[in-house]
Write a protein that holds these residues in place. Structure first.
Motif, PDB file in Angstrom:
ATOM      1  N   UNK A  93      91.164  24.297  81.138  1.00 40.82           N
ATOM      2  CA  UNK A  93      91.096  22.880  80.767  1.00 40.82           C
ATOM      3  C   UNK A  93      89.658  22.519  80.421  1.00 40.82           C
ATOM      4  N   UNK A  94      89.448  22.028  79.211  1.00 43.37           N
ATOM      5  CA  UNK A  94      88.112  21.613  78.796  1.00 43.37           C
ATOM      6  C   UNK A  94      87.744  20.319  79.501  1.00 43.37           C
ATOM      7  N   UNK A  95      86.659  20.367  80.253  1.00 42.39           N
ATOM      8  CA  UNK A  95      86.198  19.198  80.991  1.00 42.39           C
ATOM      9  C   UNK A  95      84.761  18.880  80.614  1.00 42.39           C
ATOM     10  N   UNK A  96      84.359  17.671  80.907  1.00 37.26           N
ATOM     11  CA  UNK A  96      82.989  17.243  80.607  1.00 37.26           C
ATOM     12  C   UNK A  96      82.008  17.994  81.499  1.00 37.26           C
ATOM     13  N   UNK A  97      80.744  18.107  81.077  1.00 46.81           N
ATOM     14  CA  UNK A  97      79.773  18.924  81.827  1.00 46.81           C
ATOM     15  C   UNK A  97      79.169  18.248  83.052  1.00 46.81           C
ATOM     16  N   UNK A  98      79.548  17.017  83.334  1.00 47.76           N
ATOM     17  CA  UNK A  98      79.040  16.292  84.502  1.00 47.76           C
ATOM     18  C   UNK A  98      80.203  16.032  85.448  1.00 47.76           C
ATOM     19  N   UNK A  99      79.977  16.153  86.740  1.00 48.12           N
ATOM     20  CA  UNK A  99      81.032  15.911  87.717  1.00 48.12           C
ATOM     21  C   UNK A  99      81.607  14.506  87.553  1.00 48.12           C
ATOM     22  N   UNK A 100      82.920  14.428  87.459  1.00 47.33           N
ATOM     23  CA  UNK A 100      83.575  13.158  87.165  1.00 47.33           C
ATOM     24  C   UNK A 100      83.351  12.124  88.264  1.00 47.33           C
TER      25      UNK A 100
END
Length: 297
Positions: A93-100
């Motif tokens: 799963x492609x996720x953003x590079x900063x912790x949500x």
């Protein structure tokens, strides 16, 4: 093997995000698969095929043999074989590079420090929509089209808005940051995002767009009517010009700056996406959203 390592033909594991059936010029059916390896998302064609057998595999990790080619100077991908696996999806799963949760906490802390005529308006909308904001994508295909993409866009926009006020000291800092957090809030109704981060347009999103939907969301909030009015104007004008989708042109300094920051973040994100696939000293193909090729130094 990763998508970026494909040169001619190879077999790799990818997460199947979507399946769409289309008709070729010769009236034969073909399928377009949307797949990701967790870093890059591509569209892969399979000729003389129909979508129905593959729809049940959406959300699964599949082993796909892909042949690479070029058409009109752009890279193309053709599926030669696809087989479902039992591998877990988390790593794909492609996720953003900063912790949500770090982003969410920082945004809420910033809102808590806003002045009292702005704070309750922003917090009402954010807290009401917290569950969606923790994974919603900001687009179907363009910038920030991934798991948590909308929150990431809001987070970077808010940070940029706060920073720019150190130079342009006559700007209303809290209002500009609030606009950064809320300018795309209508995308929560414009798009449906699944737990893989894949977005599709809703009927209201298609017929009205995220600006109108965002303004309607602000109309549902209780608070200072002057602030709500200014935030609605910022939403209505953040695309800058009518030919780019703006309802009106920016008529306040904060609305104008919001537009510029939105353009900056969307374009820098596209540079970042392209740079991930490039080696230093090379030139990319023409990037649709930037209308130019990109050089990586």
């Amino acid at each position: 093997m990763k998508i970026s390592e494909l040169t001619n033909k190879g077999t790799l594991d990818v997460l199947l995000l979507g399946v769409e059936e289309k008709v070729a010029r010769n009236n034969s059916s073909y399928v377009v698969f949307q797949v990701t390896d967790g870093v890059e998302t591509i569209f892969v064609q399979q000729w003389n095929s129909v979508a129905e057998p593959y729809k049940k595999e959406i959300g699964c990790v599949v082993s796909m043999t892909i042949k690479c080619g070029t058409y009109n100077g752009k890279k193309t991908y053709e599926s030669l074989m696809i087989e479902v696996t039992d591998k877990p999806t988390d790593a794909f799963i492609r996720k953003v590079p900063v912790d949500i949760m770090d982003m969410w906490t920082e945004i809420i802390e910033r809102c808590n420090n806003m002045r009292k005529d702005i704070q309750p308006i922003v917090l009402q909308i954010l807290m009401t929509n917290k569950e969606k904001l923790l994974y919603w994508a900001a687009a179907k295909q363009m910038h920030h089209a991934l798991y948590g993409g909308l929150l990431y866009h809001m987070y970077r926009m808010g940070n940029a808005a706060d920073a720019v006020c150190n130079t342009y000291v006559n700007l209303d800092r809290d209002l500009l940051v609030a606009g950064a957090y809320l300018h795309d809030i209508g995308k929560l109704r414009e798009l449906n995002t699944d737990r893989l981060g894949t977005a599709e347009y809703t009927i209201p999103g298609t017929l009205l767009g995220h600006m109108v939907l965002g303004i309607k969301m602000l109309d549902e909030v209780k608070g200072d009517q002057n602030i709500i009015f200014q935030l609605e104007h910022m939403i209505a004008s953040h695309h800058g010009e009518p030919e780019y989708g703006a309802i009106v042109r920016p008529a306040t300094a904060e609305a104008m700056m919001l537009h510029e920051l939105d353009m900056m973040d969307s374009k820098i994100y596209q540079f970042e996406e392209v740079y991930e696939k490039m080696e230093s000293g090379t030139l990319s193909e023409k990037i649709f959203g930037l209308n130019t090729s990109v050089f990586k130094n």
